[in-house]
Design an enzyme around this catalytic site. Sequence first.
Site, mmCIF file in Angstrom:
data_model
loop_
_atom_site.group_PDB
_atom_site.id
_atom_site.type_symbol
_atom_site.label_atom_id
_atom_site.label_comp_id
_atom_site.label_asym_id
_atom_site.label_seq_id
_atom_site.Cartn_x
_atom_site.Cartn_y
_atom_site.Cartn_z
ATOM 1 N N VAL A 56 -6.907 -1.140 10.584
ATOM 2 C CA VAL A 56 -8.331 -1.890 10.869
ATOM 3 C C VAL A 56 -9.292 -1.379 9.896
ATOM 4 O O VAL A 56 -10.497 -2.168 9.750
ATOM 5 C CB VAL A 56 -8.528 -1.407 12.250
ATOM 6 C CG1 VAL A 56 -7.459 -1.676 13.289
ATOM 7 C CG2 VAL A 56 -8.808 0.259 12.336
ATOM 8 N N VAL A 110 13.725 -8.857 -0.106
ATOM 9 C CA VAL A 110 14.907 -8.212 0.611
ATOM 10 C C VAL A 110 16.047 -8.982 1.357
ATOM 11 O O VAL A 110 16.992 -8.487 1.882
ATOM 12 C CB VAL A 110 14.338 -6.835 1.330
ATOM 13 C CG1 VAL A 110 13.801 -5.896 0.432
ATOM 14 C CG2 VAL A 110 13.575 -7.336 2.350
ATOM 15 N N ALA A 162 10.421 0.444 1.776
ATOM 16 C CA ALA A 162 9.055 0.416 2.228
ATOM 17 C C ALA A 162 8.801 -1.243 2.609
ATOM 18 O O ALA A 162 7.660 -1.449 3.007
ATOM 19 C CB ALA A 162 8.012 0.748 1.422
ATOM 20 N N ARG A 181 -4.356 -8.008 21.736
ATOM 21 C CA ARG A 181 -3.512 -9.170 21.493
ATOM 22 C C ARG A 181 -2.120 -9.229 21.769
ATOM 23 O O ARG A 181 -1.633 -8.214 22.234
ATOM 24 C CB ARG A 181 -3.760 -9.400 20.134
ATOM 25 C CG ARG A 181 -5.147 -9.605 19.631
ATOM 26 C CD ARG A 181 -5.376 -9.428 18.052
ATOM 27 N NE ARG A 181 -5.399 -8.061 17.636
ATOM 28 C CZ ARG A 181 -5.547 -7.689 16.497
ATOM 29 N NH1 ARG A 181 -5.913 -8.524 15.281
ATOM 30 N NH2 ARG A 181 -5.458 -6.433 15.935
ATOM 31 N N LYS A 231 5.497 1.885 16.052
ATOM 32 C CA LYS A 231 5.501 0.664 16.972
ATOM 33 C C LYS A 231 6.964 0.383 17.317
ATOM 34 O O LYS A 231 7.257 -0.297 18.180
ATOM 35 C CB LYS A 231 5.052 -0.743 15.921
ATOM 36 C CG LYS A 231 3.904 -0.603 15.137
ATOM 37 C CD LYS A 231 2.591 -0.522 16.482
ATOM 38 C CE LYS A 231 1.339 -0.741 15.670
ATOM 39 N NZ LYS A 231 0.960 0.737 14.766
ATOM 40 N N SER A 248 -4.463 0.757 4.396
ATOM 41 C CA SER A 248 -3.151 0.024 4.031
ATOM 42 C C SER A 248 -3.720 -1.508 4.469
ATOM 43 O O SER A 248 -4.510 -1.751 5.275
ATOM 44 C CB SER A 248 -1.889 0.518 5.033
ATOM 45 O OG SER A 248 -2.177 0.188 6.410
ATOM 46 N N SER A 251 0.766 -1.034 -0.131
ATOM 47 C CA SER A 251 -0.127 -0.016 0.018
ATOM 48 C C SER A 251 0.692 1.310 0.080
ATOM 49 O O SER A 251 0.637 2.379 -0.814
ATOM 50 C CB SER A 251 -0.973 -0.140 1.249
ATOM 51 O OG SER A 251 -0.271 -0.236 2.362
#
Length: 641
Positions: free
Chosen positions: A483, A366, A387, A573, A433, A479, A316
């Site tokens: 969600v 990669v 990316a 989670r 993250k 993306s 995306s």
Amino acid sequence: MKFVPFAKILSVFFSSSPDIRRTLRAVIDVCIAAASYLLAMNLRLGAAAFENLPQLFTQVVSFAGVCAATFSLQGSSLLSWRFTSPQTIFPMVRSIIVAVAAFEVLWFLVARLDSVPRSVPIIACFILICLMAGCRLLYSVISETGLPDGRNPSAVNPEASALLVYGATIESDALLRSLQSSAGGVYVVVGIIDDDPAARDRRIRGVNVLGTTRDIAKVIKTLARQGEVPGRLVVPDRGLTAQQLTGIVTAAAVSGLRVVRLPNTPALLQQADRSFDFEPIRVEELLGREPHRLALGSIAALVRSKSIIVTGGGGSIGAELCRKLLEREPAKLVVIDNSEFNLFKIGRELGPLASAGVLQLTLASVRDKDTIRAIFQTHKPDLVFHAAAYKHVPLVELNPAEGILTNLIGTTHVADAAAEVGAAAMIMVSTDKAVKPSSVMGLSKRFAEMYCQSLDFGAQADVKQTRFLVVRFGNVLGSSGSVVPLFEQQIREGGPVTITHPEMTRYFMTIREAVELVLQASAYGCGNIRSRGAILVLDMGSPVSIFDLACRMIALAGFRPDIDIAIRSIGIRDGEKLHEELFDDNEKQEQTDMPGVRLARSRVRNPEYMANMKMNILKLFETGQSRAVVAMLHTLLAAEE
């Protein structure tokens, strides 16, 4: 008095082909010109005007002929009568004035204006303007309201869908005009909603303003008693704020109304066939983010005539990067992806837009050091946008080795290959993250950040060496890891919509905005030596509640949250955090002069240390100790605090 003959004449316009209608319009204009001259002579001379009929006939034919030639040259007869407005009347008036002036000059040259009183052309000019404008206005009214015998070419289809429209505005007027002019239309507007108190009791093209957004439920009940139950609320105005849109969507959802808009309202008046459809309000329109001003010149200079590699170019973010880069005319765009389908899809989209030899599609991972090195040696890129990554936190948590090999080791392969061929810059796409990581995905991305930071800072003595830029931002709407697609699917299936925790928040931006800011940050980093070793952090605005996001998406679909569509919490989670952050506590924040971009500075390890850590990780993988790798990464990051 019966108007049937007149109605039959007018019906020719509604049923004939465009060529026939254009011819009829020209003929009518010429006849009106002849009649105007006769009437002007009669008003000026009375019965004496008809004493010399041959001479009068010559004058009438000359006047009508000059008018026909002028109207044809200036195109006034080509303008549609149905859409009569000041924009069409003014060109017509100009053509009439030119035609009358031309007639006076012609008749002066031929007969020195003998037998033509000086005031006649002026009188004829005013009469001609009135008659031609009157015919056009009459036709416009009849085309919208029906013929005098009761036959309406735009009669409402008995099965037409009822609509409400928001706003007593020019855009709403354009929509109503278009719908009312559409023969056998599939939509009919039964009322207008407007929050402006001054709009109360206002009427647009026969449609009443029935109330405000707070009155929607009452309006629906009233219309239901009349047998007109609308299923959608159309918002033609694209200038509403996110707060206004959210209020409209929420109020409409209570009554089961879906809020939609038009693809291009201003074009409605120019559409001949009225074949348009509505489009949904996008969830990003409700988030309230102000668009950033882009430094388009610096982005174009960064990309134009460069050889560029994009890893993960079928994903995306990567795909949107490829679109934006191709628009800025690179010499070569090499798209690398390990997904055959994604690579094929982006290639099919961009292939027709690229000049011969510009777009190169390469199927590779990669994680394959030798293949990546060979690709870089072949294409000698000036810029590398990295990316490629695994982004789904729970899946990477279940498959830590795969996540680390792609996100961490793969990044080092790309960075090393970029340095080896002397690329001007390698830009790594990172994530929030990586800040205080609680997941394997976050750990792998943070190590990748540190590796690129070390290479960038370690080369500061030589300005000609490759720049390694890290661009960090939050979640991207739509993306593959977002969600939003999941919520959309759950809403289509009737629910429930599942969230992990009612208090969870995330930073969001659109794919387009994220990519544009990545390019802007890249241009800033490449041109600013102060950014060496720092992380470029995109301005994400305020975090968004996932629960609120679910409620807004349900309302956008025309349902009531937790009534028509249930919202269920399933618990956080493994690896997920309740709230994400863009900066670590030990990172120093700095503002830049580039809108939407900030810097995060922290301790930077030297390249030798990071290279040794990479080798230790690879050795552990060789012996199948993936959990030991995770523990090592935790230890490394703990030492940074």
